[in-house]
Design a protein around this motif. Structure first.
Motif, short mmCIF file in Angstrom:
data_model
loop_
_atom_site.label_atom_id
_atom_site.label_comp_id
_atom_site.label_asym_id
_atom_site.label_seq_id
_atom_site.Cartn_x
_atom_site.Cartn_y
_atom_site.Cartn_z
N LYS A 1 64.15 87.74 77.56
CA LYS A 1 63.85 89.14 77.26
C LYS A 1 63.43 89.92 78.51
CE LYS A 1 63.58 90.55 73.49
NZ LYS A 1 64.63 91.20 72.63
N GLY A 2 63.35 89.25 79.64
CA GLY A 2 63.01 89.93 80.88
C GLY A 2 61.54 90.14 81.12
N TYR A 3 60.68 89.48 80.36
CA TYR A 3 59.24 89.67 80.53
C TYR A 3 58.77 89.13 81.88
CZ TYR A 3 59.44 90.37 75.44
OH TYR A 3 59.76 90.81 74.18
N TYR A 4 59.35 88.01 82.30
CA TYR A 4 58.97 87.48 83.61
C TYR A 4 59.42 88.43 84.73
CZ TYR A 4 57.67 82.99 81.51
OH TYR A 4 57.06 82.00 80.76
N LYS A 5 60.61 88.94 84.60
CA LYS A 5 61.10 89.87 85.63
C LYS A 5 60.23 91.12 85.70
CE LYS A 5 65.97 88.53 85.78
NZ LYS A 5 67.37 88.97 85.58
N GLU A 6 59.81 91.60 84.54
CA GLU A 6 58.92 92.77 84.51
C GLU A 6 57.61 92.48 85.24
OE1 GLU A 6 58.41 93.63 80.40
OE2 GLU A 6 60.49 94.29 80.09
N ALA A 7 57.24 91.21 85.25
CA ALA A 7 56.01 90.78 85.94
C ALA A 7 56.27 90.45 87.41
CB ALA A 7 55.40 89.58 85.22
N GLY A 8 57.51 90.64 87.85
CA GLY A 8 57.87 90.37 89.24
C GLY A 8 58.17 88.91 89.53
N ALA A 18 53.15 87.44 80.93
CA ALA A 18 54.54 87.44 80.47
C ALA A 18 54.78 86.33 79.45
CB ALA A 18 55.48 87.27 81.67
N THR A 19 54.18 85.17 79.70
CA THR A 19 54.33 84.05 78.77
C THR A 19 53.71 84.38 77.42
OG1 THR A 19 54.31 82.44 80.58
CG2 THR A 19 53.78 81.62 78.38
N SER A 20 52.55 85.01 77.45
CA SER A 20 51.90 85.44 76.21
C SER A 20 52.80 86.39 75.43
CB SER A 20 50.56 86.12 76.52
OG SER A 20 49.98 86.63 75.35
N LYS A 21 53.43 87.29 76.14
CA LYS A 21 54.34 88.24 75.50
C LYS A 21 55.52 87.51 74.84
CE LYS A 21 56.45 92.74 76.48
NZ LYS A 21 56.74 93.74 77.55
#
Length: 345
Positions: free
Chosen positions: A68-75, A254-257
């Motif tokens: 979902k791109g959550y890690y990317k959003e976190a850089g 991001a992992t929590s998300k």
């Protein structure tokens, strides 16, 4: 499929086998990549997270955060990898990788032996493991284990847990026949004279349902609060926290998300896991995810939350059972500091 069989066999084994980690400084073997992030990774920080074993629904939140791109959003450019021969705990404790999947019991043993693992989050809020038997074996309570054959893998933890729950029901653990089943899974074992075994219901129990093989399940947490420990957990090491706390915080946010999405969208999350690991059985993954998603957070105020009473209680039980060389300083074994704040309703 082989990938499923390996996971069924490994979970109870790892649940106690990792208790014997004695050092995190040895070299670990190379690992195989189980999933690669898609799209451009320019400007992102490369980060690895090592699984405890074959990918399964315990890990869905990681795959969701990646897809979902959550890690990317976190850089972050996160790579999910399989453990080397030394195991995930060794890889994380030595600093070879910054994050991994472990278990409260193995972190407890590691801490007592001076290995600097720290738990960052409880993947599942309550212990979903227990002793399972086909319904025709008549094991409806712990005392019913007397005179039955238990499929063992040779750890002292097994008898200690069995004794603890049998004591509550007036049972005598010395009357249980333990038979080492080696690499046999639950389904093979019960077809070859074994009456019951220790399983995680979220996978093996669900598979039994799908196979039309009903079982009786005695969850260990139902017989002792001290056996309601966290399994699995997400871990890092003390040096990682000290040298780069910002990375720990962004990774956990991001992992929590990812896990929050899996809680709210079990079917879609199962599809994400299946796309990343197509060798898994779709029916089993879908059913397991549906069962497990509401149990990730359960009654906690936020996903991942850990309580000192749980860490101290289980360690105290282990020490009294002579499974630890000395008491645990529970305050240093875990932290909630890198979890995002609970969402207000």
């Amino acid at each position: 499929m082989r990938i499923q069989k390996r996971w069924r066999q490994s979970l109870p084994w790892l649940m106690v086998g990792l208790l014997w980690i004695t050092t995190a400084c040895g070299s670990a073997t190379s690992t195989s990549n189980t999933a690669n992030p898609t799209g451009s990774t320019s400007g992102l920080k490369d980060v690895k997270v090592v699984l405890d074993w074959t990918p399964n629904t315990n890990h869905t939140g990681l795959y969701v955060a990646q897809a979902k791109g959550y890690y990317k959003e976190a850089g972050l450019n996160v790579e999910i990898i399989a453990p080397g021969q030394g195991g995930a705990d060794t890889m994380v404790a030595s600093g070879e990788v910054p994050f991994g999947i472990s278990y409260q019991e193995s972190v407890t043993q590691a801490r007592v032996q001076g290995v600097p693992l720290v738990s960052l989050a409880a993947v599942i809020q309550h212990n979903t493991s227990g002793f399972a038997a086909p319904t025709d074996r008549g094991i409806k309570s712990p005392k019913d284990m007397e005179g039955k054959s238990y499929g063992a893998w040779g750890s002292p933890v097994e008898e200690a847990v069995m004794k603890s729950i049998m004591d509550t029901d007036g049972g005598d653990v010395s009357k249980v026949k333990s038979v080492n089943i080696g690499n046999a899974d639950y389904f093979t074992a019960v077809q070859k004279g074994i009456d019951f075994a220790w399983i995680f219901y979220g996978w093996t129990g669900i598979e039994a349902e799908l196979r039309g093989q009903p079982l009786d399940m005695l969850y260990v947490k139902d017989y002792s609060d001290k056996l309601d420990y966290y399994t699995p957990v997400i871990v890092t090491n003390e040096k990682q926290i000290t040298t780069d706390p910002a990375l720990v915080k962004s990774f956990m946010a991001a992992t929590s998300k990812g896990y929050q999405y899996a809680i709210a969208h079990p079917d879609e999350s199962a599809d994400i896991l299946l796309k990343a690991v197509p060798d898994l059985d779709p029916a089993l993954v879908k059913a397991s995810q549906k069962w497990l998603s509401p149990r990730y957070q359960d009654d906690a105020k936020r996903w991942g939350e850990q309580k000192q009473s749980v860490w101290a209680g289980y360690a105290d039980w282990m020490f009294k059972q002579k499974l630890l060389d000395k008491p645990l300083d529970a305050t240093k074994a875990y932290t909630n500091d890198y979890l995002p704040e609970a969402t207000k309703s």
